[in-house]
Design a protein around this motif. Structure first.
Motif, PDB file in Angstrom:
ATOM      1  N   PRO A 197      48.820  21.158  53.454  1.00 49.28           N
ATOM      2  CA  PRO A 197      49.411  20.850  54.753  1.00 49.28           C
ATOM      3  C   PRO A 197      49.282  19.356  55.081  1.00 49.28           C
ATOM      4  O   PRO A 197      48.235  18.748  54.841  1.00 49.28           O
ATOM      5  CB  PRO A 197      48.593  21.692  55.736  1.00 49.28           C
ATOM      6  CG  PRO A 197      48.046  22.813  54.903  1.00 49.28           C
ATOM      7  CD  PRO A 197      47.784  22.218  53.554  1.00 49.28           C
ATOM      8  N   PHE A 198      50.346  18.801  55.651  1.00 48.55           N
ATOM      9  CA  PHE A 198      50.380  17.359  55.900  1.00 48.55           C
ATOM     10  C   PHE A 198      51.181  17.086  57.163  1.00 48.55           C
ATOM     11  O   PHE A 198      52.190  17.734  57.432  1.00 48.55           O
ATOM     12  CB  PHE A 198      51.036  16.641  54.717  1.00 48.55           C
ATOM     13  CG  PHE A 198      51.236  15.156  54.913  1.00 48.55           C
ATOM     14  CD1 PHE A 198      50.160  14.283  54.860  1.00 48.55           C
ATOM     15  CD2 PHE A 198      52.507  14.645  55.146  1.00 48.55           C
ATOM     16  CE1 PHE A 198      50.341  12.917  55.035  1.00 48.55           C
ATOM     17  CE2 PHE A 198      52.705  13.281  55.327  1.00 48.55           C
ATOM     18  CZ  PHE A 198      51.611  12.411  55.272  1.00 48.55           C
ATOM     19  N   PHE A 235      44.797  24.066  61.112  1.00 44.61           N
ATOM     20  CA  PHE A 235      44.151  22.794  61.432  1.00 44.61           C
ATOM     21  C   PHE A 235      45.135  21.785  62.018  1.00 44.61           C
ATOM     22  O   PHE A 235      44.737  20.878  62.761  1.00 44.61           O
ATOM     23  CB  PHE A 235      43.445  22.226  60.195  1.00 44.61           C
ATOM     24  CG  PHE A 235      42.195  22.967  59.829  1.00 44.61           C
ATOM     25  CD1 PHE A 235      41.054  22.853  60.602  1.00 44.61           C
ATOM     26  CD2 PHE A 235      42.164  23.808  58.732  1.00 44.61           C
ATOM     27  CE1 PHE A 235      39.899  23.548  60.300  1.00 44.61           C
ATOM     28  CE2 PHE A 235      41.012  24.501  58.398  1.00 44.61           C
ATOM     29  CZ  PHE A 235      39.875  24.379  59.181  1.00 44.61           C
ATOM     30  N   GLU A 236      46.415  21.931  61.722  1.00 45.71           N
ATOM     31  CA  GLU A 236      47.413  21.087  62.377  1.00 45.71           C
ATOM     32  C   GLU A 236      47.552  21.465  63.855  1.00 45.71           C
ATOM     33  O   GLU A 236      47.668  20.585  64.719  1.00 45.71           O
ATOM     34  CB  GLU A 236      48.766  21.214  61.664  1.00 45.71           C
ATOM     35  CG  GLU A 236      48.762  20.613  60.271  1.00 45.71           C
ATOM     36  CD  GLU A 236      50.091  20.740  59.561  1.00 45.71           C
ATOM     37  OE1 GLU A 236      50.661  19.699  59.198  1.00 45.71           O
ATOM     38  OE2 GLU A 236      50.550  21.890  59.368  1.00 45.71           O
ATOM     39  N   LEU A 237      47.517  22.758  64.129  1.00 42.62           N
ATOM     40  CA  LEU A 237      47.556  23.203  65.529  1.00 42.62           C
ATOM     41  C   LEU A 237      46.306  22.738  66.270  1.00 42.62           C
ATOM     42  O   LEU A 237      46.388  22.299  67.432  1.00 42.62           O
ATOM     43  CB  LEU A 237      47.668  24.732  65.586  1.00 42.62           C
ATOM     44  CG  LEU A 237      48.957  25.327  65.034  1.00 42.62           C
ATOM     45  CD1 LEU A 237      48.865  26.849  65.008  1.00 42.62           C
ATOM     46  CD2 LEU A 237      50.155  24.890  65.868  1.00 42.62           C
ATOM     47  N   ALA A 282      46.643  19.049  67.091  1.00 39.24           N
ATOM     48  CA  ALA A 282      47.525  18.826  68.243  1.00 39.24           C
ATOM     49  C   ALA A 282      46.827  19.202  69.544  1.00 39.24           C
ATOM     50  O   ALA A 282      46.917  18.489  70.552  1.00 39.24           O
ATOM     51  CB  ALA A 282      48.811  19.622  68.073  1.00 39.24           C
ATOM     52  N   TRP A 283      46.097  20.310  69.516  1.00 44.90           N
ATOM     53  CA  TRP A 283      45.396  20.745  70.729  1.00 44.90           C
ATOM     54  C   TRP A 283      44.305  19.759  71.125  1.00 44.90           C
ATOM     55  O   TRP A 283      44.189  19.383  72.300  1.00 44.90           O
ATOM     56  CB  TRP A 283      44.795  22.134  70.509  1.00 44.90           C
ATOM     57  CG  TRP A 283      43.996  22.621  71.691  1.00 44.90           C
ATOM     58  CD1 TRP A 283      44.487  23.148  72.851  1.00 44.90           C
ATOM     59  CD2 TRP A 283      42.574  22.597  71.825  1.00 44.90           C
ATOM     60  NE1 TRP A 283      43.462  23.457  73.705  1.00 44.90           N
ATOM     61  CE2 TRP A 283      42.278  23.129  73.098  1.00 44.90           C
ATOM     62  CE3 TRP A 283      41.535  22.190  70.997  1.00 44.90           C
ATOM     63  CZ2 TRP A 283      40.965  23.255  73.561  1.00 44.90           C
ATOM     64  CZ3 TRP A 283      40.227  22.305  71.449  1.00 44.90           C
ATOM     65  CH2 TRP A 283      39.948  22.842  72.722  1.00 44.90           C
ATOM     66  N   GLU A 284      43.493  19.315  70.159  1.00 42.55           N
ATOM     67  CA  GLU A 284      42.415  18.377  70.458  1.00 42.55           C
ATOM     68  C   GLU A 284      42.941  17.064  71.009  1.00 42.55           C
ATOM     69  O   GLU A 284      42.290  16.402  71.821  1.00 42.55           O
ATOM     70  CB  GLU A 284      41.583  18.108  69.202  1.00 42.55           C
ATOM     71  CG  GLU A 284      40.676  19.247  68.794  1.00 42.55           C
ATOM     72  CD  GLU A 284      39.828  18.912  67.590  1.00 42.55           C
ATOM     73  OE1 GLU A 284      38.805  19.593  67.382  1.00 42.55           O
ATOM     74  OE2 GLU A 284      40.170  17.972  66.841  1.00 42.55           O
ATOM     75  N   HIS A 331      37.711  18.645  57.373  1.00 45.54           N
ATOM     76  CA  HIS A 331      39.028  19.275  57.414  1.00 45.54           C
ATOM     77  C   HIS A 331      40.191  18.298  57.558  1.00 45.54           C
ATOM     78  O   HIS A 331      41.341  18.731  57.648  1.00 45.54           O
ATOM     79  CB  HIS A 331      39.070  20.288  58.562  1.00 45.54           C
ATOM     80  CG  HIS A 331      38.006  21.333  58.470  1.00 45.54           C
ATOM     81  ND1 HIS A 331      37.972  22.270  57.467  1.00 45.54           N
ATOM     82  CD2 HIS A 331      36.901  21.557  59.246  1.00 45.54           C
ATOM     83  CE1 HIS A 331      36.910  23.059  57.634  1.00 45.54           C
ATOM     84  NE2 HIS A 331      36.253  22.632  58.696  1.00 45.54           N
ATOM     85  N   PHE A 332      39.894  16.998  57.576  1.00 46.22           N
ATOM     86  CA  PHE A 332      40.939  16.001  57.776  1.00 46.22           C
ATOM     87  C   PHE A 332      40.755  14.830  56.817  1.00 46.22           C
ATOM     88  O   PHE A 332      39.710  14.179  56.806  1.00 46.22           O
ATOM     89  CB  PHE A 332      40.944  15.495  59.227  1.00 46.22           C
ATOM     90  CG  PHE A 332      41.272  16.560  60.230  1.00 46.22           C
ATOM     91  CD1 PHE A 332      42.591  16.835  60.563  1.00 46.22           C
ATOM     92  CD2 PHE A 332      40.269  17.320  60.818  1.00 46.22           C
ATOM     93  CE1 PHE A 332      42.903  17.829  61.480  1.00 46.22           C
ATOM     94  CE2 PHE A 332      40.575  18.315  61.732  1.00 46.22           C
ATOM     95  CZ  PHE A 332      41.892  18.575  62.065  1.00 46.22           C
TER      96      PHE A 332
END
Length: 270
Positions: free
Chosen positions: A105-106, A125-127, A130-132, A186-187
């Motif tokens: 995922p990117f 982790f993309e969601l 965005a939430w954070e 995770h990033f």
């Protein structure tokens, strides 16, 4: 020499393990601002992800600042962009293709804090990202943007094992063209080769007339080391990584145990 600017990493430093700012931290920052010390949030997050904390701390106005996106963009607290070092459109396209080939995922982050991914099956982790960052998420292909469209950073996301496998491949392929930094388990991020939190502080210091030796920095992870290597006073959190602590002048208590207040009282406040 007295400290004129304090840079605070966000996750794992400013924020407790409960993602809250401790009352002791608020009091320490308040005293610093009253003494005319600049308190600068220096984070991998875009401005949208920092503004709630800046508001909570009373960091506001055109003479207070934030170093965002690991140093890619510096802004004043009113949102005005002061410096920027971006990832080219060509690199954005190449990275998107590489992520698809690696099945990882990117996403990229735009200069206005939007999270943009070409992945139709959006990763958890993309969601979370965005939430954070209180940011919107767009599902777009690079071809849907102008040919000169540049981005602030690229971000590979996923579980620890997946990124552990990807990191050496990414560094081998792009390490001479881009700044590759592991923000956390995770990033895994890629930025303009000029970019780091440390360079962001240097660029900001030049703009506002504060020398690196007049700065202090607090952090806990590998992406904070570049700050530690340029400022006069580097302070690692007690919960920080061993690697970060090796580059610090001092180690304070953890982000749950009033680490920022203790260090402000000892090293920052007059």
């Amino acid at each position: 020499m007295s400290i004129k600017l304090v840079a605070l990493d966000t996750d794992g430093t400013l924020l407790s393990s409960q993602n809250k700012i401790l009352p002791s931290t608020k009091e320490a920052v308040k005293k610093a601002l009253e003494q005319g010390i600049k308190v600068v949030l220096c984070s991998g997050r875009p401005l949208a992800g920092l503004e709630p904390y800046m508001k909570e701390l009373g960091i506001k106005g055109e003479d207070q600042y934030a170093v965002t996106l690991n140093g890619a963009i510096t802004r004043n607290a009113n949102g005005e962009m002061l410096t920027h070092d971006l990832v080219s459109n060509e690199q954005y396209r190449v990275l998107t293709k590489f992520a698809r080939e690696q099945e990882v995922p990117f996403n990229v982050v735009s200069t206005d804090s939007q999270i943009i991914t070409a992945d139709h099956n959006v990763d958890y982790f993309e969601l979370l990202q965005a939430w954070e960052n209180t940011a919107g998420m767009l599902i777009r292909q690079p071809d849907e943007f102008p040919d000169d469209y540049e981005v602030a950073k690229g971000c590979f996301v996923g579980d620890t094992e997946l990124l552990n496998k990807l990191e050496p491949i990414l560094r081998k392929k792009f390490g001479e063209q881009l700044y590759v930094v592991r923000a956390d388990d995770h990033f895994l991020e890629v930025l303009n080769p000029k970019v780091s939190k440390g360079n962001g502080l240097l660029e900001l210091g030049e703009k506002i007339g504060i020398k690196p030796k007049e700065m202090a920095a607090f952090g806990d992870e590998r992406n904070d080391i570049s700050m530690f290597d340029v400022v006069g006073t580097a302070i690692a959190m007690g919960n920080g990584s061993d690697e970060a602590k090796k580059h610090a002048n001092f180690v304070t208590a953890s982000n749950d145990d009033d680490g920022i207040q203790l260090a402000f009282d000892k090293y920052i406040l007059q």
